[in-house]
Scaffold this active site. Structure first.
Site, PDB file in Angstrom:
ATOM      1  N   GLU A   1      -1.947  17.364  -1.774  1.00 42.69           N
ATOM      2  CA  GLU A   1      -3.248  17.557  -1.137  1.00 42.69           C
ATOM      3  C   GLU A   1      -4.158  18.490  -1.939  1.00 42.69           C
ATOM      4  O   GLU A   1      -5.351  18.218  -2.107  1.00 42.69           O
ATOM      5  CB  GLU A   1      -3.076  18.126   0.286  1.00 42.69           C
ATOM      6  CG  GLU A   1      -2.614  17.109   1.318  1.00 42.69           C
ATOM      7  CD  GLU A   1      -1.099  16.913   1.382  1.00 42.69           C
ATOM      8  OE1 GLU A   1      -0.389  17.335   0.440  1.00 42.69           O
ATOM      9  OE2 GLU A   1      -0.624  16.343   2.364  1.00 42.69           O
TER      10      GLU A   1
ATOM     11  N   LEU B   1      -1.412   9.936   3.746  1.00 42.10           N
ATOM     12  CA  LEU B   1      -2.693   9.508   4.317  1.00 42.10           C
ATOM     13  C   LEU B   1      -3.276   8.337   3.524  1.00 42.10           C
ATOM     14  O   LEU B   1      -3.244   8.349   2.292  1.00 42.10           O
ATOM     15  CB  LEU B   1      -3.677  10.685   4.255  1.00 42.10           C
ATOM     16  CG  LEU B   1      -5.105  10.426   4.723  1.00 42.10           C
ATOM     17  CD1 LEU B   1      -5.158  10.241   6.244  1.00 42.10           C
ATOM     18  CD2 LEU B   1      -6.014  11.593   4.315  1.00 42.10           C
TER      19      LEU B   1
ATOM     20  N   ARG C   1      -5.893  16.926  -4.656  1.00 43.04           N
ATOM     21  CA  ARG C   1      -6.860  15.886  -4.253  1.00 43.04           C
ATOM     22  C   ARG C   1      -8.049  16.491  -3.529  1.00 43.04           C
ATOM     23  O   ARG C   1      -8.906  15.770  -3.021  1.00 43.04           O
ATOM     24  CB  ARG C   1      -6.199  14.870  -3.321  1.00 43.04           C
ATOM     25  CG  ARG C   1      -4.990  14.176  -3.905  1.00 43.04           C
ATOM     26  CD  ARG C   1      -5.092  12.670  -3.831  1.00 43.04           C
ATOM     27  NE  ARG C   1      -3.865  12.033  -4.272  1.00 43.04           N
ATOM     28  CZ  ARG C   1      -3.678  11.548  -5.497  1.00 43.04           C
ATOM     29  NH1 ARG C   1      -4.627  11.615  -6.402  1.00 43.04           N
ATOM     30  NH2 ARG C   1      -2.528  10.972  -5.813  1.00 43.04           N
TER      31      ARG C   1
ATOM     32  N   GLU D   1       5.247  14.695   5.739  1.00 45.85           N
ATOM     33  CA  GLU D   1       5.051  15.171   7.121  1.00 45.85           C
ATOM     34  C   GLU D   1       5.798  14.266   8.102  1.00 45.85           C
ATOM     35  O   GLU D   1       6.423  14.736   9.051  1.00 45.85           O
ATOM     36  CB  GLU D   1       3.552  15.211   7.440  1.00 45.85           C
ATOM     37  CG  GLU D   1       2.833  16.252   6.596  1.00 45.85           C
ATOM     38  CD  GLU D   1       1.337  16.344   6.867  1.00 45.85           C
ATOM     39  OE1 GLU D   1       0.653  15.301   6.772  1.00 45.85           O
ATOM     40  OE2 GLU D   1       0.858  17.445   7.173  1.00 45.85           O
TER      41      GLU D   1
ATOM     42  N   LYS E   1       0.838  -1.213   0.000  1.00 46.76           N
ATOM     43  CA  LYS E   1       0.000   0.000   0.000  1.00 46.76           C
ATOM     44  C   LYS E   1       0.865   1.252   0.000  1.00 46.76           C
ATOM     45  O   LYS E   1       0.445   2.327   0.409  1.00 46.76           O
ATOM     46  CB  LYS E   1      -0.932  -0.006   1.210  1.00 46.76           C
ATOM     47  CG  LYS E   1      -2.016  -1.083   1.069  1.00 46.76           C
ATOM     48  CD  LYS E   1      -3.252  -0.821   1.852  1.00 46.76           C
ATOM     49  CE  LYS E   1      -3.963   0.451   1.475  1.00 46.76           C
ATOM     50  NZ  LYS E   1      -5.178   0.629   2.301  1.00 46.76           N
TER      51      LYS E   1
ATOM     52  N   LEU F   1      -5.755   7.085   1.689  1.00 51.66           N
ATOM     53  CA  LEU F   1      -6.887   7.749   1.044  1.00 51.66           C
ATOM     54  C   LEU F   1      -8.103   6.834   0.961  1.00 51.66           C
ATOM     55  O   LEU F   1      -9.247   7.295   1.003  1.00 51.66           O
ATOM     56  CB  LEU F   1      -6.473   8.219  -0.356  1.00 51.66           C
ATOM     57  CG  LEU F   1      -5.338   9.265  -0.381  1.00 51.66           C
ATOM     58  CD1 LEU F   1      -4.854   9.495  -1.813  1.00 51.66           C
ATOM     59  CD2 LEU F   1      -5.776  10.577   0.242  1.00 51.66           C
TER      60      LEU F   1
ATOM     61  N   ALA G   1       3.336   6.967   1.060  1.00 54.21           N
ATOM     62  CA  ALA G   1       2.387   7.660   0.172  1.00 54.21           C
ATOM     63  C   ALA G   1       1.406   8.547   0.935  1.00 54.21           C
ATOM     64  O   ALA G   1       0.432   9.023   0.366  1.00 54.21           O
ATOM     65  CB  ALA G   1       1.630   6.641  -0.676  1.00 54.21           C
TER      66      ALA G   1
HETATM   67  C1  1HE Z   1      -2.685   3.851  -1.466  1.00 50.14           C
HETATM   68  C2  1HE Z   1      -2.072   5.108  -1.324  1.00 50.14           C
HETATM   69  C3  1HE Z   1      -2.640   6.005  -0.385  1.00 50.14           C
HETATM   70  C4  1HE Z   1      -1.002   3.996  -2.820  1.00 50.14           C
HETATM   71  N1  1HE Z   1      -3.736   5.591   0.304  1.00 50.14           N
HETATM   72  N2  1HE Z   1      -3.753   3.500  -0.757  1.00 50.14           N
HETATM   73  N3  1HE Z   1      -1.108  10.663  -1.048  1.00 50.14           N
HETATM   74  C5  1HE Z   1      -1.141  10.673  -2.375  1.00 50.14           C
HETATM   75  O1  1HE Z   1      -1.877  11.411  -3.015  1.00 50.14           O
HETATM   76  C6  1HE Z   1      -0.271   9.660  -3.067  1.00 50.14           C
HETATM   77  C7  1HE Z   1      -1.124   8.530  -3.626  1.00 50.14           C
HETATM   78  N4  1HE Z   1      -0.319   7.477  -4.194  1.00 50.14           N
HETATM   79  C8  1HE Z   1       0.325   7.618  -5.386  1.00 50.14           C
HETATM   80  O2  1HE Z   1       0.369   8.659  -6.014  1.00 50.14           O
HETATM   81  C9  1HE Z   1       1.012   6.378  -5.897  1.00 50.14           C
HETATM   82  O3  1HE Z   1       0.395   5.258  -5.317  1.00 50.14           O
HETATM   83  C10 1HE Z   1       2.529   6.337  -5.598  1.00 50.14           C
HETATM   84  C11 1HE Z   1       3.258   7.387  -6.442  1.00 50.14           C
HETATM   85  C12 1HE Z   1       2.833   6.561  -4.125  1.00 50.14           C
HETATM   86  C13 1HE Z   1       3.065   4.917  -5.963  1.00 50.14           C
HETATM   87  O4  1HE Z   1       2.692   4.586  -7.278  1.00 50.14           O
HETATM   88  P1  1HE Z   1       2.739   3.042  -7.732  1.00 50.14           P
HETATM   89  O5  1HE Z   1       2.415   3.000  -9.177  1.00 50.14           O
HETATM   90  O6  1HE Z   1       4.028   2.452  -7.291  1.00 50.14           O
HETATM   91  O7  1HE Z   1       1.627   2.294  -6.877  1.00 50.14           O
HETATM   92  P2  1HE Z   1       0.027   2.255  -7.085  1.00 50.14           P
HETATM   93  O8  1HE Z   1      -0.328   1.233  -8.102  1.00 50.14           O
HETATM   94  O9  1HE Z   1      -0.514   3.630  -7.308  1.00 50.14           O
HETATM   95  O10 1HE Z   1      -0.456   1.814  -5.650  1.00 50.14           O
HETATM   96  C14 1HE Z   1      -0.250   0.487  -5.184  1.00 50.14           C
HETATM   97  C15 1HE Z   1      -1.332   0.202  -4.149  1.00 50.14           C
HETATM   98  O11 1HE Z   1      -1.157   1.094  -3.066  1.00 50.14           O
HETATM   99  C16 1HE Z   1      -2.725   0.497  -4.705  1.00 50.14           C
HETATM  100  O12 1HE Z   1      -3.642  -0.380  -4.055  1.00 50.14           O
HETATM  101  P3  1HE Z   1      -4.212  -1.703  -4.777  1.00 50.14           P
HETATM  102  O13 1HE Z   1      -5.195  -2.236  -3.792  1.00 50.14           O
HETATM  103  O14 1HE Z   1      -4.815  -1.220  -6.070  1.00 50.14           O
HETATM  104  O15 1HE Z   1      -3.010  -2.591  -5.001  1.00 50.14           O
HETATM  105  C17 1HE Z   1      -2.976   1.903  -4.218  1.00 50.14           C
HETATM  106  O16 1HE Z   1      -4.360   2.199  -4.129  1.00 50.14           O
HETATM  107  C18 1HE Z   1      -2.333   1.863  -2.853  1.00 50.14           C
HETATM  108  N5  1HE Z   1      -1.998   3.196  -2.401  1.00 50.14           N
HETATM  109  N6  1HE Z   1      -1.040   5.177  -2.181  1.00 50.14           N
HETATM  110  C19 1HE Z   1      -4.249   4.382   0.116  1.00 50.14           C
HETATM  111  N7  1HE Z   1      -2.118   7.200  -0.146  1.00 50.14           N
HETATM  112  C20 1HE Z   1      -3.037  13.900   7.680  1.00 50.14           C
HETATM  113  S1  1HE Z   1      -3.439  14.522   6.210  1.00 50.14           S
HETATM  114  C21 1HE Z   1      -2.266  13.950   5.074  1.00 50.14           C
HETATM  115  C22 1HE Z   1      -2.765  14.225   3.706  1.00 50.14           C
HETATM  116  C23 1HE Z   1      -2.080  13.365   2.688  1.00 50.14           C
HETATM  117  O17 1HE Z   1      -1.221  12.569   2.943  1.00 50.14           O
HETATM  118  S2  1HE Z   1      -2.629  13.586   1.092  1.00 50.14           S
HETATM  119  C24 1HE Z   1      -1.500  12.711   0.127  1.00 50.14           C
HETATM  120  C25 1HE Z   1      -2.004  11.365  -0.194  1.00 50.14           C
END
Ligand code: 1HE
Length: 264
Positions: A133, A63, A136, A113, A24, A65, A61
């Site tokens: 953020e 929070l 999104r 963070e 994840k 999401l 990655a």
């Molecule tokens: C997740 C998350 C997540 C991956 N929450 N499940 N953060 C973001 O906006 C970043 C979101 N993630 C990404 O942009 C990409 O996943 C990555 C660049 C980090 C990695 O890409 P990749 O191609 O290696 O992996 P993937 O195919 O996108 O993800 C693999 C799995 O991880 C997939 O789940 P699956 O069930 O389909 O295998 C994704 O859904 C899961 N996954 N990132 C949940 N973030 C206190 S407030 C804080 C506010 C924030 O942090 S906002 C920023 C959120």
């Protein structure tokens, strides 16, 4: 048995804390934050430095999401989530034990963070930093407005959040998000190897000096100059009269201590 978010081990007096949900991308759900809080609330007494690492290609990655989407939290629910992150990350930053983070791949949103709460950040060249953020439709909630903004400046944080711009490892280093970039021609070691070497070196400092460094400098920077100078004097009075001082300074006086030299 359910999988834990953190894998904990030790190498001598170094605690090794590994984010362990690579499938994840080490996204942070409520259980993950609770585990981070629990470890940093009760670090074993013999641990002198902590190496924070992550399994997989990405450090974190941010929070979870999916959890946030599925839980349909209210504003009060999410305020409590943020307070939980703040508590846990404050224990990392102000717990009195130096924390060295080894970064790779995504260090984004809440992942940045988390990294911002560590004291030393060693980045593999694959590292990239972003605060997505804004794109999104959400906002930072794990301390970025305080910690990350202090590192890169509020103005740069605003720009990163508005545009969703992604910084590579070298750009991140230029802004202070990484202190070292590894796996390059100039620095061929892995982030883990360098992080461990730094952790060992830091663990060799006097415990009280390390405590003062990681608990007081950031706080003093929030004070007005008069209070800051007073607090610095108090901290120095405690550290400079600590148990280790006579023997460590005695080594210097007796010409047995190392000398400060360039490139050391
Ligand atoms: C997740 C998350 C997540 C991956 N929450 N499940 N953060 C973001 O906006 C970043 C979101 N993630 C990404 O942009 C990409 O996943 C990555 C660049 C980090 C990695 O890409 P990749 O191609 O290696 O992996 P993937 O195919 O996108 O993800 C693999 C799995 O991880 C997939 O789940 P699956 O069930 O389909 O295998 C994704 O859904 C899961 N996954 N990132 C949940 N973030 C206190 S407030 C804080 C506010 C924030 O942090 S906002 C920023 C959120």
């Amino acid at each position: 048995m359910s999988e834990t978010f953190l894998k904990i081990s030790e190498l001598d007096n170094i605690g090794i804390v590994t984010l362990n949900k690579a499938h994840k991308r080490n996204a942070l759900d409520e259980c993950a934050i609770a585990e981070i809080d629990a470890y940093f609330s009760n670090v074993p007494r013999h641990i002198r430095a902590i190496l924070m690492t992550a399994e997989g290609d990405h450090f974190c990655a941010g929070l979870d999401l999916k959890e946030h989407h599925d839980k349909e939290r209210t504003a009060v629910d999410f305020l409590r989530v943020c307070q939980g992150w703040h508590r846990a990350f404050d224990k990392i930053q102000h717990g009195g034990i130096p924390v060295i983070a080894c970064l790779q791949g995504a260090v984004v949103g809440g992942g940045l963070e988390l990294a911002s709460a560590a004291h030393v950040r060693v980045a593999d060249k694959s590292t990239f930093f972003a605060l997505p953020e804004g794109t999104r439709g959400i906002f930072t909630g794990g301390g970025a407005t305080v910690r990350t903004a202090k590192i890169i400046s509020p103005s740069r944080m605003v720009e990163l959040m508005l545009t969703g711009r992604v910084l590579d490892a070298v750009e991140g280093e230029r802004l202070g998000l990484a202190h070292y970039v590894c796996n390059t021609e100039a620095n061929p070691r892995s982030a883990y190897d360098l992080g461990l070497e730094l952790a060992r070196r830091i663990a060799g400092n006097a415990v009280l000096s390390n405590y003062a460094i990681v608990t007081s400098i950031d706080r003093i920077s929030d004070m007005a100059a008069t209070e800051g100078l007073f607090a610095e004097g108090l901290m120095a009075a405690v550290v400079q009269t600590g148990r280790d001082v006579q023997s460590r300074l005695g080594e210097f006086v007796n010409k047995k201590a190392y000398k400060v030299q360039p490139n050391s």
